[in-house]
Design a protein around this motif. Sequence first.
Motif, PDB file in Angstrom:
ATOM      1  N   PRO A  48      39.136  28.350  24.162  1.00 54.77           N
ATOM      2  CA  PRO A  48      38.479  27.831  22.938  1.00 54.77           C
ATOM      3  C   PRO A  48      37.494  28.866  22.365  1.00 54.77           C
ATOM      4  CG  PRO A  48      37.443  26.894  24.881  1.00 54.77           C
ATOM      5  CD  PRO A  48      38.559  27.770  25.391  1.00 54.77           C
TER       6      PRO A  48
ATOM      7  N   ALA B 170      36.691  29.787  19.376  1.00 54.59           N
ATOM      8  CA  ALA B 170      35.851  29.393  18.249  1.00 54.59           C
ATOM      9  C   ALA B 170      34.602  28.641  18.674  1.00 54.59           C
ATOM     10  CB  ALA B 170      36.665  28.546  17.270  1.00 54.59           C
ATOM     11  N   SER B 171      34.640  28.020  19.856  1.00 57.09           N
ATOM     12  CA  SER B 171      33.465  27.293  20.332  1.00 57.09           C
ATOM     13  C   SER B 171      32.639  28.115  21.306  1.00 57.09           C
ATOM     14  CB  SER B 171      33.899  25.978  20.999  1.00 57.09           C
ATOM     15  OG  SER B 171      34.686  26.249  22.150  1.00 57.09           O
TER      16      SER B 171
ATOM     17  N   SER C 258      30.656  33.652  18.157  1.00 54.90           N
ATOM     18  CA  SER C 258      30.798  33.897  16.729  1.00 54.90           C
ATOM     19  C   SER C 258      30.315  35.310  16.457  1.00 54.90           C
ATOM     20  CB  SER C 258      30.001  32.891  15.902  1.00 54.90           C
ATOM     21  OG  SER C 258      28.607  33.094  16.105  1.00 54.90           O
TER      22      SER C 258
ATOM     23  N   LEU D   3      27.888  30.599  21.261  1.00 52.40           N
ATOM     24  CA  LEU D   3      27.666  29.352  20.529  1.00 52.40           C
ATOM     25  C   LEU D   3      27.164  28.225  21.432  1.00 52.40           C
ATOM     26  CD1 LEU D   3      30.729  29.358  18.113  1.00 52.40           C
ATOM     27  CD2 LEU D   3      28.372  30.013  17.631  1.00 52.40           C
ATOM     28  N   ARG D   4      27.475  28.290  22.695  1.00 52.61           N
ATOM     29  CA  ARG D   4      27.025  27.234  23.602  1.00 52.61           C
ATOM     30  C   ARG D   4      26.682  27.843  24.948  1.00 52.61           C
ATOM     31  NH1 ARG D   4      31.263  25.826  27.088  1.00 52.61           N
ATOM     32  NH2 ARG D   4      33.382  26.399  26.411  1.00 52.61           N
TER      33      ARG D   4
END
Length: 795
Positions: free
Chosen positions: A498, A500-501, A504, A515-516
């Motif tokens: 994943p 995109a999660s 970025s 991002l996380r």
Amino acid sequence: MKTPERIQPNRQVVAFVLMVFLSQACPEPIRYSVIEETESGSFIAHLAKDLGLGIGELTARSARVVSDDDKQRLQLDRQTGDLLLREKIDREELCGSVEPCVLHFQVLLETPVQFFEGELSIQDINDHSPVFPTGEMLLKIPENSQPGTLFPLKLAQDLDVGSNGLQKYTISPNSYFHVLTRNHSEAKKYPDLVQDKALDREEQPAFSLTLIALDGGSPPKSGTITVRILITDVNDNAPEFVHTPYEVQVLENSSLDSPVLSVSAKDIDSGNFGSVSYGFFQASDEIKQTFSINEVTGEIRLTKKLDFEHIKSYHVEIEAIDGGGLSGKGTVVIHVVDVNDNAPELTISSLTNSIPENAPETVVSIFRIRDRDSGDNGKMICSIPDNLPFLLKPTFKNFYTLVTESPLDRESRAEYNITITVTDLGTPRLKTQHNITVTVSDVNDNAPAFSQTTYTLRVRENNSPALHIGSVSATDRDSGANAQVTYSLLPPADPQLPLASLVSINADNGQLFALRSLDYEALQAFEFGVRAADRGSPALSSQARVRVLVLDDNDNAPFVLYPPQNGSAPCTELVPRAAEAGYLVTKVVAVDGDSGQNAWLSYQLLKATEPGLFGVWAHNGEVRTARLLSERDAVKHRLVVLVKDNGEPPRSASVTLHVLLVDGFSQPYLPLPEVAAAEARADPLTVYLVVALASVSSLFLFSVLVFVAVRLCRRSRAASAGRCSGPEGHFPGHLVDVSGAGTLSQSYQYDVCLTGDPRTGEFKFLKPIFPNLLVEDTEREIKENPNCRNSFVFS
């Protein structure tokens, strides 16, 4: 500026050889004619048609008209193809006395370069009258002059030529003289006064006649001068020049007041009739301004700077006059010798300052060179430096084209300063230099280049979201929009990732952000591609790989697998009293979700009932007896083992072990005293709970009975009151209001119903009903909830 002796040959092109070659190769020039003083903007000819060119071709090829002199007297209308006059043309100003008067011009076409030569003949009109240099002249004639004697008169000048020029002279009617018009070798007409009969000074000592000069125009124009004639005594010998004509050469750079030559005339008369004075005879204004003559010595001196390019020679008429008024004529021919006093001239006709890179042979400039000197002084060499990717090409006569030798590369060099040097072959050599700056415009021919083909980034787990974890960088050798780089993520090769999660990228500067929060135990590393694209047209791009390594953090405490920690009854380990020292009692098994040194576990005995009886191995968690057991040792032992990892800061977990000493494994297992005591304590507690539950249930049942009784009483009262006072001000009949002594400030009514499912027996509280609720609202609520069986009002 370099001296002429240091000029290197470079790419030299001898101009005069080129001009001779091209003049032989050029087609016959196109010829037109126009009358002088024609208004500006007047039509001359349809040039495009005469050249066999289309109208649109003139604009497409940037056609222009170039004249040999500095003034642009002609203009070309590219839209119509017409050749027009830019300004009025004065034939006399342009050509003077030269006939025919021809204005030479060239038609220049670009892309490709092409020349056409043309001639414009200027036709004369009769716009000038004959003019005498003075309004009056004095002529002395001896009385013994014989009939038929000629006396020269002053010459009139007419700037027009041909039939419009001076044609003849006449004189006012008289019986003594008439005028004879003579043609000179230079096409000038001179008036001579012819004596018709003998003169007698005593009879008529003077005459006043009017000399008229007529041109051939229609109608003719004229000029006049008064001729005063004095009859003198006899002087029968006129002065004669020793040499005639005189010829002399004078350098054009001669200083002012320098002597040119001296003339001499002799008169065989004596006395006053034999004395001679010198002067110019019928000299033009140009001669009078340029030279002076000493009346006594006959020395001619220079009074004005000479210019070979303007006038190459002078024909000066001189006269010697004796005291008796007789004169002799002579001629002085002064040849101006050219010196190298004019540097070459360079005139730009077309110039392109910006050239796109990678373009094939491109015309940078078209220019013309000229030297006003003559001979070797007017021969020229044109060159540019050798170390530049440009060439000079001779095009037409003295026109040159500056072109690129090969495609240019802006990234190698973005600007060129080209010095065009034109040198003549005179002594000393003179040169002219002209600088041209050419900029190379950018073409998007370079893709962005990453500083690395592979980037490795490290980020510690449990990071905060939007954490900057690193950057990628790409540069583009182009300029402007072609060098503006934007970054983007490529789709991952693994569709399960994943991406995109996870990360970025900042499209402008290539900064990467998580991002996380990352979890090392779930994802140790991942890899993805990054693209850098410029904003050219078409856009170029390149790619790089980024590998992100998640670094482990000590975020997991050790977890004990054995003995199990599930909250059930503790596990008891049995140890025979006959066990030797080092007897393996049990083994504590633990794991740690971290890695590396964060997962290195060590064990230690934290608490023990009898210190020194048992020991724990630090590396494997084995619990062993430290010495021999004795009868004095207690039966039951409680051990607390600490399991600790090697992280920073370290995390730990503890486990409690129960050890029971037995005489032999055949002895039946007895519950531990603690367990028995706990069971004993558990029985009274159960009794208490049962009693409390029964009491609460009884109290609730009693409350319900009391509530029903009160409800029935109030309903009967409400029915009797309704018969007396009507329905206003009362609540719906199916609601019960119980006002207690609670803490709320007012009573609240709730519509409660029993659900239709008999298996649950649950109450459903629909909504509160306030005192101003209308009966209709309550009925509608009942209709909307058909499962309601009864309603209660709680305070």
